[in-house]
Design a protein around this motif. Structure first.
Motif, short mmCIF file in Angstrom:
data_model
loop_
_atom_site.label_atom_id
_atom_site.label_comp_id
_atom_site.label_asym_id
_atom_site.label_seq_id
_atom_site.Cartn_x
_atom_site.Cartn_y
_atom_site.Cartn_z
N GLY A 39 -10.16 -9.18 -1.11
CA GLY A 39 -10.04 -8.72 0.26
C GLY A 39 -8.86 -9.25 1.03
O GLY A 39 -8.82 -9.12 2.25
N PHE A 40 -7.89 -9.85 0.40
CA PHE A 40 -6.71 -10.32 1.12
C PHE A 40 -5.89 -9.14 1.63
O PHE A 40 -5.39 -9.15 2.74
CB PHE A 40 -5.87 -11.23 0.22
CG PHE A 40 -4.62 -11.72 0.88
CD1 PHE A 40 -4.67 -12.70 1.85
CD2 PHE A 40 -3.39 -11.19 0.55
CE1 PHE A 40 -3.52 -13.16 2.47
CE2 PHE A 40 -2.24 -11.64 1.17
CZ PHE A 40 -2.31 -12.62 2.13
N LEU A 41 -5.74 -8.12 0.79
CA LEU A 41 -4.96 -6.95 1.15
C LEU A 41 -5.93 -5.80 1.40
O LEU A 41 -6.46 -5.22 0.47
CB LEU A 41 -3.96 -6.59 0.03
CG LEU A 41 -3.03 -5.44 0.30
CD1 LEU A 41 -2.11 -5.78 1.46
CD2 LEU A 41 -2.21 -5.13 -0.92
N THR A 42 -6.15 -5.49 2.62
CA THR A 42 -7.05 -4.40 2.98
C THR A 42 -6.23 -3.25 3.52
O THR A 42 -5.02 -3.39 3.79
CB THR A 42 -8.06 -4.85 4.05
OG1 THR A 42 -7.33 -5.24 5.22
CG2 THR A 42 -8.92 -5.99 3.55
N THR A 43 -6.86 -2.09 3.68
CA THR A 43 -6.13 -0.93 4.18
C THR A 43 -5.67 -1.15 5.62
O THR A 43 -4.60 -0.70 6.01
CB THR A 43 -7.01 0.33 4.11
OG1 THR A 43 -8.23 0.09 4.82
CG2 THR A 43 -7.30 0.71 2.69
N GLU A 44 -6.45 -1.88 6.38
CA GLU A 44 -6.06 -2.15 7.77
C GLU A 44 -4.82 -3.03 7.82
O GLU A 44 -3.88 -2.77 8.58
CB GLU A 44 -7.21 -2.82 8.51
CG GLU A 44 -6.91 -3.06 9.98
CD GLU A 44 -8.08 -3.72 10.70
OE1 GLU A 44 -7.81 -4.44 11.67
OE2 GLU A 44 -9.22 -3.52 10.27
N ARG A 45 -4.80 -4.07 7.00
CA ARG A 45 -3.62 -4.95 6.97
C ARG A 45 -2.41 -4.20 6.42
O ARG A 45 -1.28 -4.40 6.86
CB ARG A 45 -3.90 -6.17 6.12
CG ARG A 45 -4.77 -7.18 6.80
CD ARG A 45 -4.87 -8.42 5.97
NE ARG A 45 -5.69 -9.43 6.63
CZ ARG A 45 -5.97 -10.59 6.11
NH1 ARG A 45 -5.51 -10.90 4.91
NH2 ARG A 45 -6.71 -11.45 6.76
N ALA A 46 -2.63 -3.34 5.43
CA ALA A 46 -1.52 -2.58 4.85
C ALA A 46 -0.92 -1.63 5.87
O ALA A 46 0.31 -1.51 5.97
CB ALA A 46 -1.98 -1.82 3.62
N THR A 47 -1.78 -0.95 6.65
CA THR A 47 -1.24 -0.04 7.66
C THR A 47 -0.57 -0.81 8.80
O THR A 47 0.38 -0.32 9.39
CB THR A 47 -2.35 0.86 8.22
OG1 THR A 47 -3.42 0.05 8.70
CG2 THR A 47 -2.85 1.82 7.18
N ASN A 48 -1.05 -2.00 9.11
CA ASN A 48 -0.39 -2.80 10.14
C ASN A 48 0.96 -3.31 9.67
O ASN A 48 1.87 -3.48 10.48
CB ASN A 48 -1.27 -3.99 10.55
CG ASN A 48 -2.46 -3.56 11.37
OD1 ASN A 48 -2.46 -2.47 11.93
ND2 ASN A 48 -3.47 -4.41 11.44
N ALA A 49 1.10 -3.56 8.38
CA ALA A 49 2.36 -4.08 7.84
C ALA A 49 3.34 -2.97 7.49
O ALA A 49 4.50 -3.25 7.15
CB ALA A 49 2.08 -4.93 6.61
N LEU A 50 2.93 -1.72 7.56
CA LEU A 50 3.78 -0.61 7.16
C LEU A 50 5.09 -0.53 7.95
O LEU A 50 6.16 -0.35 7.36
CB LEU A 50 3.01 0.71 7.23
CG LEU A 50 3.72 1.93 6.66
CD1 LEU A 50 4.02 1.72 5.19
CD2 LEU A 50 2.88 3.17 6.87
#
Length: 135
Positions: A39-50
């Motif tokens: 759970g370190f890389l979640t879809t929410e974190r990925a979209t925030n880092a995009l």
């Protein structure tokens, strides 16, 4: 009379395929699997880092474009330096030819082709006498 081919096909279809089932392997416990699995890389974190990732991609493309432009400029400078050297050599050879062609003997040879010849009499010195009335 029965259809022999059809019965042979049906008999072949009844043969069961034996598949070796392999035991399910556990994933190795390394950094990559920990990032994705725990759970370190979640879809929410990925979209925030995009946006940041896109910014880095843009900077990378600008960097690559700048390097290509710099290399192109260096190639042009090298070509111009070679041309300057060649023109310098042409200038020096033309200057040497002019110095050779302007010597007294070469000018005399060229004048002979035009029908002119050198004077045999030595030059005469012209003197002007000054008048005593102050002019």
């Amino acid at each position: 009379m029965s259809n022999r081919l059809r019965t042979e096909i049906q008999e072949e279809g009844e043969v069961e395929e034996i598949v070796d089932e392999r035991p399910v392997r556990d994933l190795p416990d390394n950094l990559f699997t920990q990032v994705l699995k725990k759970g370190f890389l979640t879809t929410e974190r990925a979209t925030n880092a995009l946006p940041f990732v896109l910014y880095l991609a843009f900077l990378g493309m600008v960097y690559i474009g700048n390097m290509h432009l710099a290399e192109k400029s260096v190639r042009e400078i090298d070509a111009l330096n070679k041309e300057v050297k060649e023109l310098g050599w042409d200038y020096k050879s033309s200057k040497a030819d002019l110095a050779f062609k302007s010597t007294l003997t070469e000018v005399g040879k060229r004048a002979d082709t035009l029908g002119l010849s050198q004077s045999v009499d030595p030059p005469v010195k012209i003197t002007v006498k000054e008048v005593a009335n102050g002019n």
